[in-house]
Design an enzyme around this catalytic site. Structure first.
Site, PDB file in Angstrom:
ATOM      1  N   ASP A 236      -9.322   0.328   1.729  1.00  0.00           N
ATOM      2  CA  ASP A 236      -9.267   0.862   0.361  1.00  0.00           C
ATOM      3  C   ASP A 236     -10.568   0.547  -0.376  1.00  0.00           C
ATOM      4  OD1 ASP A 236      -6.719   1.559   0.962  1.00  0.00           O
ATOM      5  OD2 ASP A 236      -5.767   0.543  -0.718  1.00  0.00           O
TER       6      ASP A 236
ATOM      7  N   ASP B 206       0.837  -1.190   0.000  1.00  0.00           N
ATOM      8  CA  ASP B 206       0.000   0.000   0.000  1.00  0.00           C
ATOM      9  C   ASP B 206       0.878   1.248   0.000  1.00  0.00           C
ATOM     10  OD1 ASP B 206      -2.513   1.228   0.129  1.00  0.00           O
ATOM     11  OD2 ASP B 206      -2.234   1.627   2.256  1.00  0.00           O
TER      12      ASP B 206
ATOM     13  N   THR C 220      -3.436   5.613  -4.089  1.00  0.00           N
ATOM     14  CA  THR C 220      -2.332   6.377  -3.498  1.00  0.00           C
ATOM     15  C   THR C 220      -1.048   6.213  -4.302  1.00  0.00           C
ATOM     16  OG1 THR C 220      -1.847   4.553  -1.983  1.00  0.00           O
ATOM     17  CG2 THR C 220      -3.272   6.282  -1.173  1.00  0.00           C
ATOM     18  N   THR C 221      -0.772   4.980  -4.733  1.00  0.00           N
ATOM     19  CA  THR C 221       0.451   4.757  -5.495  1.00  0.00           C
ATOM     20  C   THR C 221       0.370   5.481  -6.834  1.00  0.00           C
ATOM     21  OG1 THR C 221       0.426   2.566  -4.507  1.00  0.00           O
ATOM     22  CG2 THR C 221       2.049   2.958  -6.200  1.00  0.00           C
TER      23      THR C 221
HETATM   24  P1  ADP Z   1      -3.031   2.343  -6.005  1.00  0.00           P
HETATM   25  O1  ADP Z   1      -2.387   2.561  -4.684  1.00  0.00           O
HETATM   26  O2  ADP Z   1      -2.779   3.472  -6.940  1.00  0.00           O
HETATM   27  O3  ADP Z   1      -4.452   1.947  -5.918  1.00  0.00           O
HETATM   28  P2  ADP Z   1      -2.567  -0.370  -6.796  1.00  0.00           P
HETATM   29  O4  ADP Z   1      -1.350  -1.144  -6.472  1.00  0.00           O
HETATM   30  O5  ADP Z   1      -3.820  -0.701  -6.104  1.00  0.00           O
HETATM   31  O6  ADP Z   1      -2.214   1.148  -6.641  1.00  0.00           O
HETATM   32  O7  ADP Z   1      -2.787  -0.518  -8.378  1.00  0.00           O
HETATM   33  C1  ADP Z   1      -3.840   0.108  -9.042  1.00  0.00           C
HETATM   34  C2  ADP Z   1      -3.665  -0.049 -10.541  1.00  0.00           C
HETATM   35  O8  ADP Z   1      -3.732  -1.425 -10.911  1.00  0.00           O
HETATM   36  C3  ADP Z   1      -4.775   0.644 -11.286  1.00  0.00           C
HETATM   37  O9  ADP Z   1      -4.229   1.349 -12.371  1.00  0.00           O
HETATM   38  C4  ADP Z   1      -5.654  -0.497 -11.749  1.00  0.00           C
HETATM   39  O10 ADP Z   1      -6.363  -0.181 -12.918  1.00  0.00           O
HETATM   40  C5  ADP Z   1      -4.649  -1.576 -11.987  1.00  0.00           C
HETATM   41  N1  ADP Z   1      -5.255  -2.909 -11.949  1.00  0.00           N
HETATM   42  C6  ADP Z   1      -5.919  -3.478 -10.923  1.00  0.00           C
HETATM   43  N2  ADP Z   1      -6.352  -4.712 -11.244  1.00  0.00           N
HETATM   44  C7  ADP Z   1      -5.956  -4.942 -12.525  1.00  0.00           C
HETATM   45  C8  ADP Z   1      -6.094  -6.044 -13.441  1.00  0.00           C
HETATM   46  N3  ADP Z   1      -6.714  -7.151 -13.101  1.00  0.00           N
HETATM   47  N4  ADP Z   1      -5.543  -5.913 -14.655  1.00  0.00           N
HETATM   48  C9  ADP Z   1      -4.892  -4.792 -15.011  1.00  0.00           C
HETATM   49  N5  ADP Z   1      -4.724  -3.730 -14.194  1.00  0.00           N
HETATM   50  C10 ADP Z   1      -5.239  -3.785 -12.972  1.00  0.00           C
HETATM   51 MG    MG Z   2      -5.305   0.218  -5.034  1.00  0.00          MG
END
Ligand code: ADP
Ligand code: MG
Length: 547
Positions: A388, A64, A97-98
């Site tokens: 989240d 996270d 957040t990322t």
């Molecule tokens: P954040 O802290 O920004 O939420 P995450 O590590 O949760 O970061 O990653 C979010 C990103 O991963 C988003 O751009 C989302 O669209 C992408 N994502 C999530 N699940 C999938 C999936 N199954 N296939 C492709 N991209 C995905």
């Molecule tokens: Mg996320």
């Protein structure tokens, strides 16, 4: 700074450092980029985890973004600004957040290139602001309206969010989460406070459950009390059930056994009085924020009351809300109307500990999620992903607008910004283009983190978007571009909007700084100054051992 042969003027007291112009910019940008680099590898479902060890040796394992940055205790002032946007993102929308941090880092990196080409920071800032306004407009246009009453849609939203953190366990968690959120919806709004997360180490994540009511992580004070009370009338008390000690030290001279006896009897009577008042109010359950002394426990047991002590004040106020009762400060004022109610209050053994469940409260909007998992690290991360996902579901339910994920909106926005830049004349055009390029970092990073060749992916994605396939993003399993809507990867528009806007704002703010004046550290605090001084790469003290 000072012309030769002129007397040197000292503006600042000793110990202050001052960095100006390009040095200040370079230094701040470098620090911000370092922060973004740190969390970059955690982005997306294939992102890696980080292990953070604090000075006490406590370990946090997480993926996270905001948790990593909070644990790092970053000190560099510009780097801290980046951490702040992660925090804001978490508070406002829960997720993304990322994404916000990675985009901010990339915006600054691209700004640096423009600074090298002698584009003035004010122009870059202006271009970035124009671009972020355009992004809002484009996002509005591209978003899909969804029927948030459809459980299927909520399932997809929750799954996309949770799968980035706890992939193996996501199915059961998704089910619990969606049920929980649906139960607490009130006039189209979701209050995350109505969903209590109670963690208990043991069993596996799949054994987590949704409880219709409230869980107190405490046991009843005496085993003689009933284990289960139906039709509970609950007294919520914030004072201790014991004879008040005097503030000043008092001495009592007792000269005969009789006197001692009567003294003890008097104390006992006072306690009995308290318990009588509780009984008279009609309560059959006592939830107390402070202690309950032995004699009081004895009388409560005799009256057949189930009592729990030392409940945290935040739980007390949540319990008041859930059961519709009032927390009373003195027993004198306890009356029937102060009592809360619930269908059942019972103690159950969960793992090795006993916990008290307050089921079917008078406020049906109070639910708890009992999170189970093999180790503390696992359930902590599950807790973060639940938080989240609650934010994600809340945003989607309140706005009814979603976009696909997998980097597809970033690709679409990037293309839209490129088209927009063509209509611009001045040098702002360069900044808008830089912004467009910066957004591409999201699909690129998603690909990189999944071990997919980023160049092939970007070529494929650009081709797809040029032919109007607006929901094409990174397919993690096939390693090629694919329609993300078809894959059920969707996210609330609000998460994207907030992430890009705050990334842009912080980038602009950092770009506008051309002078950093820093006081030296106070003696005794140790450590170097706030790293902004000098032209050297910033030190980031306080960074724990990272793997
Ligand atoms: P954040 O802290 O920004 O939420 P995450 O590590 O949760 O970061 O990653 C979010 C990103 O991963 C988003 O751009 C989302 O669209 C992408 N994502 C999530 N699940 C999938 C999936 N199954 N296939 C492709 N991209 C995905
Ligand atoms: Mg996320």
């Amino acid at each position: 700074m000072v012309e030769n042969r002129q007397p040197q003027v000292l503006l600042l007291p000793e110990g202050y450092t001052r960095t100006q112009k390009r040095d200040a910019q370079r230094n701040n940008i470098m620090a911000a980029k370092l922060v973004a680099e740190t969390v970059r590898t955690t982005l997306g479902p294939k992102g890696m985890d980080k292990m953070l060890v604090d000075s006490m040796g406590d370990v946090v394992i997480t993926n996270d973004g905001v948790t990593i940055l909070k644990e790092m205790e970053i000190e560099h002032p510009a780097a801290k600004m980046i951490v702040e946007i992660a925090k804001t993102q978490e508070e406002e929308v829960g997720d993304g957040t990322t994404t916000a941090v990675v985009i901010a880092g990339e915006l600054l990196k691209k700004a640096e290139d423009l600074l090298e080409q002698e584009v003035h920071p004010t122009i870059i800032a202006k271009g970035y602001t124009m671009a972020s306004n355009k992004v809002s407009e484009l996002l509005d246009k591209m978003s899909m309206k969804v029927d948030i009453k459809k459980v299927e849609t909520l399932n997809k939203l929750a799954k996309t969010c949770i799968a980035t953190k706890a992939p193996a366990e996501s199915k059961k968690l998704v089910e619990i989460l969606v049920k929980a959120v649906l139960r607490v919806i009130d006039e189209g709004k979701v209050d995350p406070d109505n969903i209590k997360i109670q963690k208990k180490v043991g069993k596996s994540v799949d054994d987590s459950e949704l409880i219709n009511g409230f869980i107190i992580d405490k046991e009843r004070v005496s085993s003689g009390m009933p284990k289960k009370v139906s039709d509970a009338k609950i007294a919520l008390i914030s004072t201790a059930l014991e004879v008040e000690k005097t503030e000043t030290e008092a001495k009592i001279n007792i000269s005969s056994p009789d006197q001692l006896q009567s003294f003890l009897e008097q104390e006992e009577r006072m306690i009995k009085d308290m318990v009588d008042r509780i009984v008279k109010s009609g309560a059959n359950v006592v939830l107390c924020q402070r202690g309950i002394e032995d004699v009081a426990q004895h009388f409560l047991t005799k009256a057949g009351i189930l009592a729990v002590k030392n409940i945290s004040s935040s739980d007390m106020s949540r319990l008041a809300r859930a059961t519709g009762g009032n927390v009373v400060k003195t027993l004198d004022s306890l009356s029937k109307t102060d009592l809360g109610s619930a269908k059942v209050v019972e103690e159950l053994k969960i793992g090795n500990d006993n916990m008290v469940f307050v089921r079917e409260c008078s406020n049906p909007k109070a639910v708890s999620i009992l999170v189970r998992g093999g180790t503390e690290h696992v359930i902590d991360e599950v807790e973060r992903s639940i938080e989240d996902a609650v934010g994600v579901l809340k945003s989607a339910i309140e706005d009814g607008l979603v976009v696909a994920g997998g980097g597809s909106p970033e690709m679409y926005l990037s293309k839209g910004l490129m088209n927009y830049s063509e209509k611009l004349k001045g040098r702002e055009q360069l900044a808008v283009r830089a912004f467009a390029k910066a957004l591409e970092t999201i699909p690129r990073t998603l690909a990189e983190n999944a071990g997919i060749d980023p160049i092939d992916m970007m070529v494929g994605l650009r081709a797809a978007h040029d032919s109007g396939k607006k929901w094409y993003g990174v397919d993690m399993t096939k390693g090629s571009p694919a329609d993300m809507v078809k894959q059920g990867v969707i996210e609330p528009s609000r998460v994207k909007e907030q992430a890009i806007q705050s990334a842009s704002e912080v980038a602009v703010m950092i770009l506008r700084i051309d002078d950093v004046i820093a006081a030296g550290k106070l003696k005794g605090e140790g450590g170097p100054g706030p790293g902004a001084g000098g032209g050297m790469p910033p030190g980031m003290p306080g960074m724990p051992g990272m793997m």
